[in-house]
Design a protein around this motif. Structure first.
Motif, PDB file in Angstrom:
ATOM      1  N   SER A  19       0.818  -1.377   0.032  1.00  0.00           N
ATOM      2  CA  SER A  19      -0.188  -0.073  -0.112  1.00  0.00           C
ATOM      3  C   SER A  19       0.492   1.528   0.409  1.00  0.00           C
ATOM      4  N   GLN A  20       2.376   1.341   0.668  1.00  0.00           N
ATOM      5  CA  GLN A  20       2.808   2.617   0.660  1.00  0.00           C
ATOM      6  C   GLN A  20       3.433   2.706  -1.122  1.00  0.00           C
ATOM      7  N   LEU A  21       4.168   1.677  -1.388  1.00  0.00           N
ATOM      8  CA  LEU A  21       4.102   1.061  -2.769  1.00  0.00           C
ATOM      9  C   LEU A  21       2.808   1.739  -4.003  1.00  0.00           C
ATOM     10  N   ASP A  22       1.713   1.800  -3.244  1.00  0.00           N
ATOM     11  CA  ASP A  22       0.515   2.079  -4.269  1.00  0.00           C
ATOM     12  C   ASP A  22       0.316   3.239  -4.590  1.00  0.00           C
ATOM     13  N   THR A  23       0.829   4.165  -3.044  1.00  0.00           N
ATOM     14  CA  THR A  23       0.654   5.388  -3.259  1.00  0.00           C
ATOM     15  C   THR A  23       1.666   6.284  -3.933  1.00  0.00           C
ATOM     16  N   ILE A  24       2.528   6.219  -3.590  1.00  0.00           N
ATOM     17  CA  ILE A  24       4.047   6.821  -4.610  1.00  0.00           C
ATOM     18  C   ILE A  24       3.718   6.712  -5.659  1.00  0.00           C
ATOM     19  N   VAL A  25       3.276   5.447  -6.342  1.00  0.00           N
ATOM     20  CA  VAL A  25       2.565   5.138  -7.809  1.00  0.00           C
ATOM     21  C   VAL A  25       0.948   6.245  -8.209  1.00  0.00           C
ATOM     22  N   ILE A  30       1.888   8.219 -13.287  1.00  0.00           N
ATOM     23  CA  ILE A  30       2.774   7.591 -14.562  1.00  0.00           C
ATOM     24  C   ILE A  30       1.195   6.728 -14.673  1.00  0.00           C
ATOM     25  N   ASN A  31       0.920   6.466 -16.554  1.00  0.00           N
ATOM     26  CA  ASN A  31      -0.177   5.321 -16.337  1.00  0.00           C
ATOM     27  C   ASN A  31       0.214   4.151 -16.764  1.00  0.00           C
ATOM     28  N   ASN A  32       0.949   4.031 -17.629  1.00  0.00           N
ATOM     29  CA  ASN A  32       1.740   2.675 -18.195  1.00  0.00           C
ATOM     30  C   ASN A  32       3.142   3.193 -18.427  1.00  0.00           C
ATOM     31  N   GLY A  33       3.569   2.572 -17.131  1.00  0.00           N
ATOM     32  CA  GLY A  33       5.648   2.816 -16.701  1.00  0.00           C
ATOM     33  C   GLY A  33       6.354   0.724 -15.979  1.00  0.00           C
ATOM     34  N   LEU A  34       6.616   1.781 -15.681  1.00  0.00           N
ATOM     35  CA  LEU A  34       7.629   0.297 -14.610  1.00  0.00           C
ATOM     36  C   LEU A  34       8.048   1.031 -13.473  1.00  0.00           C
ATOM     37  N   CYS A  35       7.882   0.235 -11.824  1.00  0.00           N
ATOM     38  CA  CYS A  35       8.593   0.452 -10.561  1.00  0.00           C
ATOM     39  C   CYS A  35       8.995   0.144 -10.139  1.00  0.00           C
TER      40      CYS A  35
END
Lengths: 135, 135, 135
Positions: A19-25, A30-35
């Motif tokens: 969920s921390q990562l979801d918030t950053i994304v 960014i709509n289509n990309g890479l994390c």
């Protein structure tokens, strides 16, 4: 975009931070990309695992602790504590970096997947993770 | 660009999908870039391995099955079948994500390298893989 | 940007190439981005490990050699030498690709982290690594 996040651990085990990562994304726009993720430690690691049934997590930890034991007479690197060398080995057997595609503004994880910090030491406090988001 | 591909497995083992990936990379029109993969499952994984001699693949599967056994009395996560917990462990020991550079319009793999879906369950049908291609 | 680098190995063990990588990152002029690596071999691998105390490296190598032994009667892939099949297994258990964020023009590694080529064969000479740098 590059940022960092911190995961509180404190004891051995798998600590989810999806969920921390979801918030950053979401915040990146960014709509289509890479994390991409890097954990800045060699006695903790990253893994993507089942986040539905907690028993899978427990078995994973116990299995790994049986494979990579403390106080193994093979170890010469013992000055930093009996959990330190096993921690380095467990980190080498799992992942220090991960790359997760972003699709339609969200991490493209499977239904049952969560992103975890795997703490391999008994008393570590927080772990730093660097996050890169690109298109 | 983000897309998905599906790999038919059906039984335990390594299933190569390099040519499916080559087709996606060619179609992207990217000359120099990066191709990143995520398998959306926690009981199958990704690996880059030798694709010349099939005996290497067989030994790899057998060695892993001996290391991570079914019906281990350690397991408590047993409701989803005797091959489920070993599958999660094998996934943690191998890779859930990969990042492969693209050079001159092609995956920059070594001569003997192939990209595989490693199925860890006995009866899974298809596995979904998300592919991100960036420049 | 995609380029390649070569790491001299020559014997089993962990060979650090962080400074070679730093030079490529500096030369790229990228301030915030991602550095992705692929080793083009299936009998050597990549790992990020402690670069402070050399004893950690030695224990890691010895532990892995005990887990994945030569001359295991399980192996059928034996024509390329007794160190070949163990090398493929060790590669599968560690990493073939890595993705390291770049922050303020530098690899965002932790204080004690180094990037290593892990040579699993006794007499390999050089290993090729493909490096992609993106923003």
């Amino acid at each position: 975009m590059v940022t960092t996040l911190s995961v509180k651990t404190g004891r051995q085990g798998l600590f989810e931070f999806t969920s921390q990562l979801d918030t950053i994304v979401s915040g990146s726009g960014i709509n289509n990309g890479l994390c991409s993720l890097l954990i800045q430690h060699t006695s903790a690691s990253l893994t993507i695992q089942e986040n539905a049934d907690p028993s899978a997590k427990v078995d994973l930890e116990n299995w790994m602790n049986r494979l990579v034991q403390e106080n193994d007479p093979l170890y010469t690197h013992t000055l930093e504590g009996e959990d330190d060398m096993p921690a380095h080995i467990k980190a080498a057997l799992t992942s220090t970096t991960l790359s997760i595609p972003i699709m339609n503004g969200r991490l493209a994880l499977g239904t049952w997947q969560g992103v975890y910090c795997w703490e391999h030491r008994h008393h570590a406090g927080h772990r730093q993770i660097v996050v890169h988001i690109g298109s």
